[in-house]
Write a protein that holds these residues in place. Structure first.
Motif, mmCIF file in Angstrom:
data_model
loop_
_atom_site.group_PDB
_atom_site.id
_atom_site.type_symbol
_atom_site.label_atom_id
_atom_site.label_comp_id
_atom_site.label_asym_id
_atom_site.label_seq_id
_atom_site.Cartn_x
_atom_site.Cartn_y
_atom_site.Cartn_z
ATOM 1 N N MET A 1 0.651 -1.300 -0.072
ATOM 2 C CA MET A 1 0.136 -0.082 0.001
ATOM 3 C C MET A 1 0.896 1.349 -0.140
ATOM 4 S SD MET A 1 -3.006 0.819 2.647
ATOM 5 C CE MET A 1 -3.333 2.586 3.023
ATOM 6 N N SER A 2 0.579 2.202 -0.757
ATOM 7 C CA SER A 2 1.201 3.417 -0.962
ATOM 8 C C SER A 2 0.812 4.444 0.027
ATOM 9 C CB SER A 2 1.133 3.972 -2.183
ATOM 10 O OG SER A 2 -0.036 4.318 -2.557
ATOM 11 N N THR A 3 1.638 5.424 0.404
ATOM 12 C CA THR A 3 1.395 6.522 1.212
ATOM 13 C C THR A 3 1.274 7.880 0.507
ATOM 14 O OG1 THR A 3 2.660 5.510 3.122
ATOM 15 C CG2 THR A 3 2.191 7.834 3.268
ATOM 16 N N THR A 4 0.019 8.507 0.874
ATOM 17 C CA THR A 4 -0.101 9.703 0.091
ATOM 18 C C THR A 4 0.201 11.102 1.126
ATOM 19 O OG1 THR A 4 -1.822 8.761 -1.287
ATOM 20 C CG2 THR A 4 -1.750 11.053 -1.241
ATOM 21 N N ASN A 5 0.748 12.013 0.885
ATOM 22 C CA ASN A 5 1.077 13.072 1.643
ATOM 23 C C ASN A 5 0.230 14.365 0.855
ATOM 24 O OD1 ASN A 5 2.901 12.215 3.364
ATOM 25 N ND2 ASN A 5 4.577 12.894 2.133
ATOM 26 N N HIS A 6 -0.580 14.976 1.736
ATOM 27 C CA HIS A 6 -1.268 16.295 0.995
ATOM 28 C C HIS A 6 -1.058 17.177 1.767
ATOM 29 C CE1 HIS A 6 -5.665 17.664 0.071
ATOM 30 N NE2 HIS A 6 -4.717 18.777 0.453
ATOM 31 N N ILE A 7 -0.416 18.172 1.065
ATOM 32 C CA ILE A 7 -0.026 19.469 1.747
ATOM 33 C C ILE A 7 -0.743 20.781 1.022
ATOM 34 C CG2 ILE A 7 1.998 21.351 1.656
ATOM 35 C CD1 ILE A 7 2.573 18.699 2.976
ATOM 36 N N SER A 8 -1.168 21.521 1.911
ATOM 37 C CA SER A 8 -2.028 22.774 1.319
ATOM 38 C C SER A 8 -1.212 24.337 1.619
ATOM 39 C CB SER A 8 -2.924 23.078 2.179
ATOM 40 O OG SER A 8 -4.261 21.856 2.130
ATOM 41 N N THR A 9 -1.259 24.777 0.306
ATOM 42 C CA THR A 9 -0.327 25.897 0.248
ATOM 43 C C THR A 9 -1.277 27.238 -0.099
ATOM 44 O OG1 THR A 9 1.268 24.622 -0.354
ATOM 45 C CG2 THR A 9 1.723 27.081 -0.672
ATOM 46 N N LYS A 10 -1.319 28.224 0.683
ATOM 47 C CA LYS A 10 -2.273 29.377 0.848
ATOM 48 C C LYS A 10 -1.701 30.472 0.297
ATOM 49 C CE LYS A 10 -5.663 31.853 3.497
ATOM 50 N NZ LYS A 10 -5.995 32.012 4.699
#
Length: 142
Positions: free
Chosen positions: A1-10
């Protein structure tokens, strides 16, 4: 299973942004004044070099701890060549590992670097896709 990184940039206005991190911390990104920014944050391409040094440095620090090696000081210098044409990117990167101490086990410290560079550091592997890497180890024996 892969890992997903979610970054928010405002966007904060002008040329500044705030970006979060999976650590829960955030940081500011901005351009230099001569490039139209306010020089109030970190530069995107330089952040890539910090990510490279940080990723490999964490590997080496973990191995120093695991191998119970004596190191008084450890730092990484990352020197990158930026191409002239747009899109500008790093085509050559030198990563220098500096170790200071009176009882440096050079063989084991070199092994720790090799493991990071060749096996563990994912950021190093990403850099390999677009840049020639030059890895150097410098021992400063006291």
């Amino acid at each position: 299973m892969s890992t997903t990184n979610h970054i928010s940039t405002k966007w904060l206005g002008n040329m500044a942004f705030e970006s979060n991190n999976t650590s829960g911390k955030s940081f500011k990104i901005d351009l230099a004044k001569e490039d139209g920014g306010d020089s109030s944050g970190l530069r995107p391409k330089a952040l890539m070099l910090s990510a490279l040094a940080g990723c490999s440095g964490l590997d080496v620090a973990a191995l120093i701890k695991k191998m119970k090696l004596e190191v008084d000081e450890f730092h990484i210098e990352t020197i990158a060549n930026l191409t002239d044409e747009h899109p500008k990117f790093y085509d050559r990167v030198t990563v220098e590992y500096h170790f200071h101490g009176a009882n440096l086990n050079e063989k084991k410290l070199q092994r720790a670097i090799d493991l990071s560079v060749e096996k563990y550091c994912g950021v190093m592997e990403m850099f390999r896709q677009f840049a020639v890497l030059d890895i150097k180890t410098i021992f400063h024996n006291k």
